[in-house]
Design a protein around this motif. Sequence first.
Motif, PDB file in Angstrom:
ATOM      1  N   ASN A 123      14.352  -8.336  -1.887  1.00 51.30           N
ATOM      2  CA  ASN A 123      15.521  -8.779  -2.076  1.00 51.30           C
ATOM      3  C   ASN A 123      15.820  -9.421  -0.897  1.00 51.30           C
ATOM      4  OD1 ASN A 123      17.897  -9.704  -3.429  1.00 51.30           O
ATOM      5  ND2 ASN A 123      18.827  -7.773  -3.073  1.00 51.30           N
ATOM      6  N   SER A 124      15.176 -10.189  -0.275  1.00 51.24           N
ATOM      7  CA  SER A 124      15.239 -11.022   1.035  1.00 51.24           C
ATOM      8  C   SER A 124      14.673 -12.525   0.833  1.00 51.24           C
ATOM      9  CB  SER A 124      14.846 -10.127   2.143  1.00 51.24           C
ATOM     10  OG  SER A 124      14.759 -10.752   3.110  1.00 51.24           O
ATOM     11  N   ALA A 171      10.090   2.703  -6.656  1.00 57.76           N
ATOM     12  CA  ALA A 171      10.896   2.933  -7.792  1.00 57.76           C
ATOM     13  C   ALA A 171      11.008   1.547  -8.673  1.00 57.76           C
ATOM     14  CB  ALA A 171      12.259   3.214  -7.383  1.00 57.76           C
ATOM     15  N   ALA A 172      11.062   0.437  -7.908  1.00 55.71           N
ATOM     16  CA  ALA A 172      10.962  -0.999  -8.811  1.00 55.71           C
ATOM     17  C   ALA A 172       9.786  -1.179  -9.400  1.00 55.71           C
ATOM     18  CB  ALA A 172      11.308  -2.065  -7.561  1.00 55.71           C
ATOM     19  N   VAL A 214       0.937  -1.148  -0.048  1.00 51.93           N
ATOM     20  CA  VAL A 214      -0.090  -0.064   0.019  1.00 51.93           C
ATOM     21  C   VAL A 214       0.887   1.121  -0.220  1.00 51.93           C
ATOM     22  CG1 VAL A 214      -1.595   1.302   1.346  1.00 51.93           C
ATOM     23  CG2 VAL A 214      -1.821  -1.161   1.322  1.00 51.93           C
ATOM     24  N   ASP A 215       1.933   1.298   0.810  1.00 49.91           N
ATOM     25  CA  ASP A 215       2.718   2.393   1.086  1.00 49.91           C
ATOM     26  C   ASP A 215       3.582   2.677  -0.313  1.00 49.91           C
ATOM     27  OD1 ASP A 215       1.889   2.928   3.410  1.00 49.91           O
ATOM     28  OD2 ASP A 215       3.553   1.927   4.491  1.00 49.91           O
ATOM     29  N   ALA A 216       3.928   1.548  -0.857  1.00 56.08           N
ATOM     30  CA  ALA A 216       4.954   1.727  -2.210  1.00 56.08           C
ATOM     31  C   ALA A 216       3.696   2.205  -3.184  1.00 56.08           C
ATOM     32  CB  ALA A 216       5.349   0.421  -2.528  1.00 56.08           C
ATOM     33  N   GLY A 268      12.056  -3.293   3.403  1.00 58.29           N
ATOM     34  CA  GLY A 268      11.624  -2.038   4.336  1.00 58.29           C
ATOM     35  C   GLY A 268      12.047  -0.864   3.558  1.00 58.29           C
ATOM     36  N   ASP A 269      12.280  -0.708   2.292  1.00 53.86           N
ATOM     37  CA  ASP A 269      12.718   0.565   1.496  1.00 53.86           C
ATOM     38  C   ASP A 269      11.652   0.800   0.522  1.00 53.86           C
ATOM     39  OD1 ASP A 269      13.602   2.271   0.002  1.00 53.86           O
ATOM     40  OD2 ASP A 269      15.531   1.384  -0.794  1.00 53.86           O
ATOM     41  N   ILE A 270      10.576   1.692   1.131  1.00 47.73           N
ATOM     42  CA  ILE A 270       9.544   1.928   0.310  1.00 47.73           C
ATOM     43  C   ILE A 270       9.815   2.592  -0.848  1.00 47.73           C
ATOM     44  CG2 ILE A 270       7.030   3.025   0.669  1.00 47.73           C
ATOM     45  CD1 ILE A 270       7.629   0.502   2.301  1.00 47.73           C
TER      46      ILE A 270
END
Length: 367
Positions: A300-301, A327-328, A217-219, A320-322
Motif C-alpha cells: 500500500n505504497s 495475512a494479505a 520470501v519472508d511473507a 515493511g509489514d511482513i
Amino acid sequence: MDAVAAFTDTYLPTVNGVTYTVKTWRDQWHARGGRMDVVYPGSDDYTPDDGEYPVRSLPFPFYEGFRLGMPRIPDEVEDVDVVHAHTPFALGLSGLRLARREDIPFVASYHTPTGEYASYITSVESVEDRIEGLSERYEQWFFDHADTVITPSTVTKDYLLNTLGVDTDVTVISNGVDTERFRPVDTDAFRDKYDLDGPLVGYTGRHGYEKCLGDIVDAVAEADVDATLVFGGDGPARESLERRAENRGVDARFLGFLPREELPAFYSVLDAFLFPSPVETQGIVALEANACGTPVVGVNSGALADTVEDGVTGYHFAPGDIDGFAAATRRTLAERETLSENCLASREKISVGHAVDELAAVYERVR
C-alpha cells in the motif's frame, strides 16, 4: 492521426515497463493509421524496425542492462506534430530541443522516480540524499517545460505536484495492458515445462534491490501456506533472493527470464501475484496479472496503492509489514475465486486500447 516522435532512454531489447508501454502504444498508434517514430539507445542485440531510430549509447555502470543514449535528433525524424519524451534525461532533452526548434507541442511521461535509484550509485547516506535532491530539482525543471505531463496513476500525479512541485498540467493515463495477449490461458504445458505442481504464488519482473523482493520470501515463510513460490525474471538481487529462500526454508523456484509469449501462462498459473515494490509509478505487471484473472497482493505504497483495488482485485499490506503481507496473502488465496472474477471484469478498463484513446485526446488537446 498525428505524427509523433517518441524519445526514450529504454527500449528493446531491454524488457521493462517503460519499453512495454512505448512499444504497445506505438503498435496501437500504427494500427489506427498514425505514425510514431521512436528514438532510443542503440544496441547490437536489436535490429530496428521502420521508424525506430537508435542513437549511439554507452552502458550505465551503476545499473545492469541500462544504456545511456547520446543526445541526438536523427535526421530521419521530421514532419512530426507532437514530441513525446518518456525520459527526462539525455534523449528527453533531445525531444525537448526538437519541440522547441519546430515549435510543436511537447508531452512528457513520468515513468520512474529516478531519485529512488540513488542507492545504486553510492551507499553513503549523505551522498545518496544529495543525489536524490538534485534529481528531484532537475526533474521539476524538465517537466515544467512540457505542455502536459502524463502519469500512470493519481498517486504519481500527486507526487509530481506536491513533492516535486511541478507547475505544468498533469494528466493521468494508465499505461494499459494488451488484453488480447494477456488473458487466462491453459497452463498444463507451462507446468510441465517448469515442473510446477500444486498451488503457486509468485512474481515476475526485474530483480532489483529497490523492489524489496526479499519481503516476498519472508511473507511466504510467515504465511505458512501450502504453495510453491515462483520467481520469473532476473536481475542483481537474484542471488540474494535464492540464499534468502534457502535460509527461510521456502520452496522457491527461479525460472529466469521468461519469453514474452510465456507470460500469460505464468500469470494464469499463479493463485496470487505478490508485489512489494514501493517504487512503481504504476506496476504494469500487476495489471498484466489482473488481466489474466490473477489477484495481486501489493504494498500500500506508491502507485500500487491505486493499481490494486483492495478487496476487489487483490489486497494491500503496509510497507515493511511482513506479518501484514503474510495475512494479505492468506486472505487472497482464500478468496481467489471471487477476486479472479473481479479481475476479469476489469479487463476493458485496463486495456491498452483504452489508454491510447486517452493519449489521442491529450495530443489533440495540446495541439
